[in-house]
Design a protein around this motif. Structure first.
Motif, PDB file in Angstrom:
ATOM      1  N   LYS A   1       0.836  -1.207   0.000  1.00 22.04           N
ATOM      2  CA  LYS A   1       0.000   0.000   0.000  1.00 22.04           C
ATOM      3  C   LYS A   1       0.868   1.253   0.000  1.00 22.04           C
ATOM      4  O   LYS A   1       0.530   2.252  -0.647  1.00 22.04           O
ATOM      5  N   ILE A   2       1.977   1.194   0.716  1.00 30.15           N
ATOM      6  CA  ILE A   2       2.863   2.367   0.733  1.00 30.15           C
ATOM      7  C   ILE A   2       3.395   2.639  -0.680  1.00 30.15           C
ATOM      8  O   ILE A   2       3.420   3.777  -1.144  1.00 30.15           O
ATOM      9  N   ILE A   3       3.788   1.579  -1.376  1.00 30.18           N
ATOM     10  CA  ILE A   3       4.308   1.774  -2.739  1.00 30.18           C
ATOM     11  C   ILE A   3       3.232   2.437  -3.606  1.00 30.18           C
ATOM     12  O   ILE A   3       3.465   3.428  -4.289  1.00 30.18           O
ATOM     13  N   ALA A   4       2.023   1.876  -3.527  1.00 31.01           N
ATOM     14  CA  ALA A   4       0.939   2.403  -4.374  1.00 31.01           C
ATOM     15  C   ALA A   4       0.619   3.849  -4.006  1.00 31.01           C
ATOM     16  O   ALA A   4       0.530   4.731  -4.870  1.00 31.01           O
ATOM     17  N   ASP A   5       0.456   4.079  -2.721  1.00 31.91           N
ATOM     18  CA  ASP A   5       0.085   5.427  -2.253  1.00 31.91           C
ATOM     19  C   ASP A   5       1.156   6.461  -2.598  1.00 31.91           C
ATOM     20  O   ASP A   5       0.869   7.526  -3.148  1.00 31.91           O
ATOM     21  N   HIS A   6       2.410   6.136  -2.267  1.00 26.97           N
ATOM     22  CA  HIS A   6       3.469   7.136  -2.416  1.00 26.97           C
ATOM     23  C   HIS A   6       3.793   7.426  -3.884  1.00 26.97           C
ATOM     24  O   HIS A   6       4.060   8.569  -4.250  1.00 26.97           O
ATOM     25  N   ILE A   7       3.782   6.398  -4.704  1.00 31.06           N
ATOM     26  CA  ILE A   7       4.120   6.666  -6.114  1.00 31.06           C
ATOM     27  C   ILE A   7       2.979   7.417  -6.803  1.00 31.06           C
ATOM     28  O   ILE A   7       3.205   8.264  -7.661  1.00 31.06           O
ATOM     29  N   LYS A   8       1.750   7.138  -6.356  1.00 22.63           N
ATOM     30  CA  LYS A   8       0.639   7.926  -6.900  1.00 22.63           C
ATOM     31  C   LYS A   8       0.829   9.397  -6.523  1.00 22.63           C
ATOM     32  O   LYS A   8       0.759  10.292  -7.369  1.00 22.63           O
ATOM     33  N   ALA A   9       1.108   9.652  -5.252  1.00 16.27           N
ATOM     34  CA  ALA A   9       1.299  11.040  -4.803  1.00 16.27           C
ATOM     35  C   ALA A   9       2.465  11.677  -5.560  1.00 16.27           C
ATOM     36  O   ALA A   9       2.381  12.820  -6.031  1.00 16.27           O
ATOM     37  N   ALA A  10       3.556  10.918  -5.710  1.00 17.23           N
ATOM     38  CA  ALA A  10       4.738  11.455  -6.400  1.00 17.23           C
ATOM     39  C   ALA A  10       4.392  11.810  -7.849  1.00 17.23           C
ATOM     40  O   ALA A  10       4.827  12.843  -8.378  1.00 17.23           O
TER      41      ALA A  10
ATOM     42  N   ARG B   1      11.634   7.678  -2.202  1.00 24.71           N
ATOM     43  CA  ARG B   1      12.617   6.814  -1.525  1.00 24.71           C
ATOM     44  C   ARG B   1      11.935   5.825  -0.593  1.00 24.71           C
ATOM     45  O   ARG B   1      12.356   4.675  -0.482  1.00 24.71           O
ATOM     46  N   ARG B   2      10.892   6.287   0.079  1.00 26.86           N
ATOM     47  CA  ARG B   2      10.212   5.366   0.998  1.00 26.86           C
ATOM     48  C   ARG B   2       9.567   4.221   0.195  1.00 26.86           C
ATOM     49  O   ARG B   2       9.634   3.060   0.587  1.00 26.86           O
ATOM     50  N   ALA B   3       8.963   4.574  -0.935  1.00 30.77           N
ATOM     51  CA  ALA B   3       8.345   3.536  -1.770  1.00 30.77           C
ATOM     52  C   ALA B   3       9.428   2.596  -2.308  1.00 30.77           C
ATOM     53  O   ALA B   3       9.253   1.370  -2.329  1.00 30.77           O
ATOM     54  N   THR B   4      10.550   3.161  -2.717  1.00 28.18           N
ATOM     55  CA  THR B   4      11.630   2.339  -3.269  1.00 28.18           C
ATOM     56  C   THR B   4      12.161   1.368  -2.218  1.00 28.18           C
ATOM     57  O   THR B   4      12.440   0.203  -2.508  1.00 28.18           O
ATOM     58  N   LEU B   5      12.279   1.857  -1.002  1.00 28.87           N
ATOM     59  CA  LEU B   5      12.765   0.982   0.065  1.00 28.87           C
ATOM     60  C   LEU B   5      11.767  -0.154   0.307  1.00 28.87           C
ATOM     61  O   LEU B   5      12.159  -1.313   0.470  1.00 28.87           O
ATOM     62  N   GLN B   6      10.498   0.174   0.309  1.00 29.86           N
ATOM     63  CA  GLN B   6       9.496  -0.874   0.534  1.00 29.86           C
ATOM     64  C   GLN B   6       9.565  -1.917  -0.589  1.00 29.86           C
ATOM     65  O   GLN B   6       9.452  -3.111  -0.338  1.00 29.86           O
ATOM     66  N   ALA B   7       9.768  -1.446  -1.817  1.00 31.55           N
ATOM     67  CA  ALA B   7       9.887  -2.392  -2.936  1.00 31.55           C
ATOM     68  C   ALA B   7      11.090  -3.301  -2.711  1.00 31.55           C
ATOM     69  O   ALA B   7      11.056  -4.508  -2.948  1.00 31.55           O
ATOM     70  N   LYS B   8      12.164  -2.719  -2.207  1.00 27.71           N
ATOM     71  CA  LYS B   8      13.372  -3.483  -1.938  1.00 27.71           C
ATOM     72  C   LYS B   8      13.118  -4.525  -0.861  1.00 27.71           C
ATOM     73  O   LYS B   8      13.553  -5.667  -0.958  1.00 27.71           O
ATOM     74  N   LEU B   9      12.410  -4.104   0.177  1.00 25.81           N
ATOM     75  CA  LEU B   9      12.117  -5.042   1.263  1.00 25.81           C
ATOM     76  C   LEU B   9      11.207  -6.176   0.777  1.00 25.81           C
ATOM     77  O   LEU B   9      11.211  -7.263   1.335  1.00 25.81           O
ATOM     78  N   LEU B  10      10.438  -5.890  -0.255  1.00 30.67           N
ATOM     79  CA  LEU B  10       9.612  -6.961  -0.842  1.00 30.67           C
ATOM     80  C   LEU B  10      10.409  -7.747  -1.894  1.00 30.67           C
ATOM     81  O   LEU B  10       9.874  -8.591  -2.590  1.00 30.67           O
ATOM     82  N   GLU B  11      11.679  -7.395  -2.015  1.00 30.76           N
ATOM     83  CA  GLU B  11      12.590  -8.034  -2.974  1.00 30.76           C
ATOM     84  C   GLU B  11      12.142  -7.909  -4.423  1.00 30.76           C
ATOM     85  O   GLU B  11      12.307  -8.797  -5.232  1.00 30.76           O
ATOM     86  N   ILE B  12      11.517  -6.786  -4.718  1.00 25.73           N
ATOM     87  CA  ILE B  12      11.216  -6.480  -6.126  1.00 25.73           C
ATOM     88  C   ILE B  12      12.479  -5.843  -6.681  1.00 25.73           C
ATOM     89  O   ILE B  12      12.969  -4.856  -6.140  1.00 25.73           O
ATOM     90  N   GLU B  13      12.989  -6.414  -7.746  1.00 24.10           N
ATOM     91  CA  GLU B  13      14.293  -5.937  -8.211  1.00 24.10           C
ATOM     92  C   GLU B  13      14.200  -4.592  -8.918  1.00 24.10           C
ATOM     93  O   GLU B  13      13.182  -4.267  -9.534  1.00 24.10           O
ATOM     94  N   LYS B  14      15.309  -3.858  -8.822  1.00 22.84           N
ATOM     95  CA  LYS B  14      15.316  -2.510  -9.391  1.00 22.84           C
ATOM     96  C   LYS B  14      15.023  -2.545 -10.893  1.00 22.84           C
ATOM     97  O   LYS B  14      14.315  -1.692 -11.409  1.00 22.84           O
ATOM     98  N   LYS B  15      15.550  -3.559 -11.553  1.00 24.28           N
ATOM     99  CA  LYS B  15      15.386  -3.593 -13.016  1.00 24.28           C
ATOM    100  C   LYS B  15      13.911  -3.726 -13.430  1.00 24.28           C
ATOM    101  O   LYS B  15      13.567  -3.508 -14.573  1.00 24.28           O
ATOM    102  N   GLU B  16      13.075  -4.077 -12.461  1.00 23.39           N
ATOM    103  CA  GLU B  16      11.647  -4.163 -12.797  1.00 23.39           C
ATOM    104  C   GLU B  16      10.987  -2.794 -12.882  1.00 23.39           C
ATOM    105  O   GLU B  16       9.818  -2.695 -13.240  1.00 23.39           O
ATOM    106  N   ASN B  17      11.713  -1.754 -12.503  1.00 20.69           N
ATOM    107  CA  ASN B  17      11.207  -0.361 -12.604  1.00 20.69           C
ATOM    108  C   ASN B  17       9.823  -0.193 -12.020  1.00 20.69           C
ATOM    109  O   ASN B  17       8.913   0.343 -12.644  1.00 20.69           O
ATOM    110  N   VAL B  18       9.640  -0.686 -10.817  1.00 23.80           N
ATOM    111  CA  VAL B  18       8.276  -0.731 -10.285  1.00 23.80           C
ATOM    112  C   VAL B  18       7.646   0.649 -10.185  1.00 23.80           C
ATOM    113  O   VAL B  18       6.483   0.832 -10.515  1.00 23.80           O
ATOM    114  N   SER B  19       8.430   1.678  -9.784  1.00 29.32           N
ATOM    115  CA  SER B  19       7.766   2.967  -9.607  1.00 29.32           C
ATOM    116  C   SER B  19       7.316   3.537 -10.949  1.00 29.32           C
ATOM    117  O   SER B  19       6.248   4.135 -11.048  1.00 29.32           O
TER     118      SER B  19
END
Ligand code: GLY
Length: 594
Positions: free
Chosen positions: A281-290, A314-332
């Motif tokens: 939820k943090i990833i979704a919320d924060h990237i939407k706001a960003a 950064r907070r969303a990126t960290l959460q993605a990292k903690l979920l082990e979503i790799e950077k190359k997936e460009n989640v944000s």
């Protein structure tokens, strides 16, 4: 119902009651430097709430995009979002309590409009204090309208007062409308106003009749206004029978994307992340706001809105990292693409700005990636040093040197380690004051601030000064310096351009010294004693009776106010970027540490 239908209904309802639709304006307030973001629909209306004439008349309605970061810790629960849309209606000295309450009830419960079961609704009203009386009148109107006494709660200012949006301005008691989600009570005390999520606040009606002055007084306004705010995401969720706003069409496709990234994976990430559900939820919320902040023209930085934006990414990126979503997936960037898709009809600007939004997100993620690994190591050391607490200074060090926003340190520390937030805020304020000065270009010489990066470059300047004297001769004297966290600039007396060989030799001497890992010693003494010791003094500096002398072994000895690092091994590698002429007979070197 979808979000656009809800918005249309609201606007139509209030148009029928004689309101004029006003535009959905930028998240960056145009005329109000006291706040960073538009936090409510009333924001663009402040001058009109204070008495100025609005071209749209005395009755206004809008759907306004908003950002609220005060609730950032609550993001991840059912109802708090950083970005949200707010429906609102205003009376500028026209109708007051009775009409607004009756219309709100009509819009919510009438089968022609939202058709919400009235038994699900309860309300809160202001309990009264020394600034304003208990709002018996609002309670009576609610009873007459259809809310029974047992579902009307009197609450204090902390709950039933709205505004001002900044430190001063229009404000007043309010009445808030809650929807019972049917969840179990969190305790026998649970009632509307409790944050457990059972009762969801969907609409706030503010009786804006006071002006808070800079002395903290509440002065009666000449005109009594109404200011209301209804959350689109929340109302949509309850209308659709969902448990939270993340299930609505305004979030669901984003949540699906994140879920997809995690599906078919080993469940390891569940051990790394304290709460995978919250993280998503943090990833979704924060990237939407960003995405929306970027749409409105802000870029990530260390100041004001730019810093909020940086924190969110950064907070969303960290959460993605903690979920082990790799950077190359460009989640944000993928999330932002979906946000653009969801909102593109209401906000066509998202399409125009798409390239910029995606590029800035990617750039900020890259910058964060660079400091994350190092920062995590330092964080580990801080925790080892002191298991129960992170000092304000340590938290600021993580922020200043590794780009860890405080929320991120908080996320990493989880609930069992206390962070000295006050200490952090103090350091942070000091830093902001200095960087504002820097931005205002008031800064001409000396140190831009006392951050760690600037301090290191300051120490490097002493090494450079001495190295130049060794290579070029004792005529070399400092003529000025300008040091900021990015680079040092050093002006010194010398007639000719330095050759590439000379520059290389200077660089080499400085780096050899750094490798010796020498301590920097500070002593206080009189100017005479300092001269005797062979200290070189800075030109035009006004010295007191006693001066500070900084020496690095027997290599460098200068009268100087500091600050400096404790040991020059902290400097890393010294690199000259440019050599050129200053004024006549003065050369200028720009250098960095890497
Ligand atoms: N200005 C009313 C609200 O934000 O709730």
């Amino acid at each position: 119902m979808n979000s656009q239908e809800l918005i249309n209904k609201y606007i139509d309802f209030f148009k029928q009651k004689g309101h004029t639709l006003i535009p959905n304006v930028s998240l960056i307030p145009e005329h109000d430097p006291s706040v960073l973001f538009t936090t409510a629909g009333m924001h663009p209306l402040v001058p009109f709430l204070l008495g100025q004439k609005h071209p749209g008349g005395k009755r206004l309605v809008s759907n306004q995009r908003c950002i609220r970061t005060t609730d950032i810790k609550e993001v991840g629960d059912a109802w708090h979002n950083t970005f949200f849309e707010m429906l609102g209606n205003w009376s500028l000295g026209d109708y007051f309590k009775e009409d607004t309450i009756k219309w709100a009830y009509e819009f919510l419960t009438s089968p022609q409009w939202l058709n919400i079961n009235t038994e699900k609704l309860s309300v809160t009203v202001f309990a009264g204090d020394e600034d304003a009386p208990r709002d018996e009148q609002a309670a009576e109107i609610w009873q007459e309208t259809g809310i029974p006494k047992e579902r009307i709660y009197f609450l204090p200012k902390s709950e039933n007062w709205w505004g001002p949006a900044g430190k001063i301005g229009p404000c007043g008691p309010d009445t808030e409308i809650f929807y019972d989600t049917g969840q179990k009570k969190c305790s026998s005390e649970c009632k509307p106003g409790c944050s457990c999520g059972k009762n969801c606040e969907i609409w706030n009606l503010v009786f804006m009749q006071y002006d808070k002055t800079s002395t903290g007084e509440y002065k009666e306004l000449k005109q009594k206004n109404i200011d209301t705010g209804m959350g689109v995401e929340r109302t949509l969720a309850i209308l659709e029978g969902y448990e939270n706003s993340y299930q609505t069409e305004l979030f669901k496709p984003i949540m699906d994307l994140i879920e997809e990234k995690l599906s078919g994976r080993s469940q390891d990430y569940r051990e790394v992340s304290t709460s995978p559900e919250k993280a998503k939820k943090i990833i979704a919320d924060h990237i939407k706001a960003a995405t929306f902040i970027l749409m409105d023209g802000i870029t990530p930085s260390n100041l004001d809105q730019g810093y909020v934006l940086r924190r969110l990414i950064r907070r969303a990126t960290l959460q993605a990292k903690l979920l082990e979503i790799e950077k190359k997936e460009n989640v944000s960037q993928q999330v932002a693409n979906i946000v653009i898709d969801i909102y593109k009809e209401r906000y066509p600007n998202l399409l125009d700005k798409k390239e910029f939004i995606l590029k800035e997100l990617g750039k900020e993620e890259d910058r964060f990636e660079l400091c994350l690994a190092k920062g995590l190591k330092v964080f580990g050391k801080i925790i080892d040093k002191n298991r129960k607490k992170i000092s304000g200074q340590d938290a600021f060090h993580l922020y200043d040197t590794y780009g860890f926003p405080i929320e991120l340190t908080q996320d990493l520390a989880r609930d069992d380690i206390k962070i000295d937030r006050e200490g952090f805020n103090k350091e942070f304020k000091e830093h902001q004051k200095l960087s504002r000065k820097g931005a205002a270009k008031k800064f001409k010489g000396g140190l831009a601030d006392h951050t760690e990066a600037t301090t290191k470059l300051h120490t490097a300047t002493h090494l450079l000064h001495q190295a130049l004297r060794q290579i070029l001769g004792d005529h070399v004297e400092q003529k000025g310096s300008n040091i900021n966290p990015e680079r040092l600039r050093f002006d010194f007396t010398h007639q000719e351009k330095l050759s590439p060989e000379q520059l290389e030799q200077v660089e080499q001497i400085v780096n050899e010294q750094i490798q010796k890992a020498l301590p920097v010693k500070m002593e206080e003494m009189t100017v005479e004693q300092a001269k005797e010791k062979g200290a070189i003094g800075l030109f035009e500096e006004k010295y007191g009776d006693k001066v500070k002398v900084y020496s690095i072994n027997d290599f460098s000895c200068e009268i100087c106010g500091g600050p400096h690092v404790k040991n020059i091994k902290e400097l890393g590698e010294f690199k000259i970027k440019k050599e050129g002429s200053g004024s006549s007979g003065v050369r200028r070197i720009k250098a960095i540490l890497i």
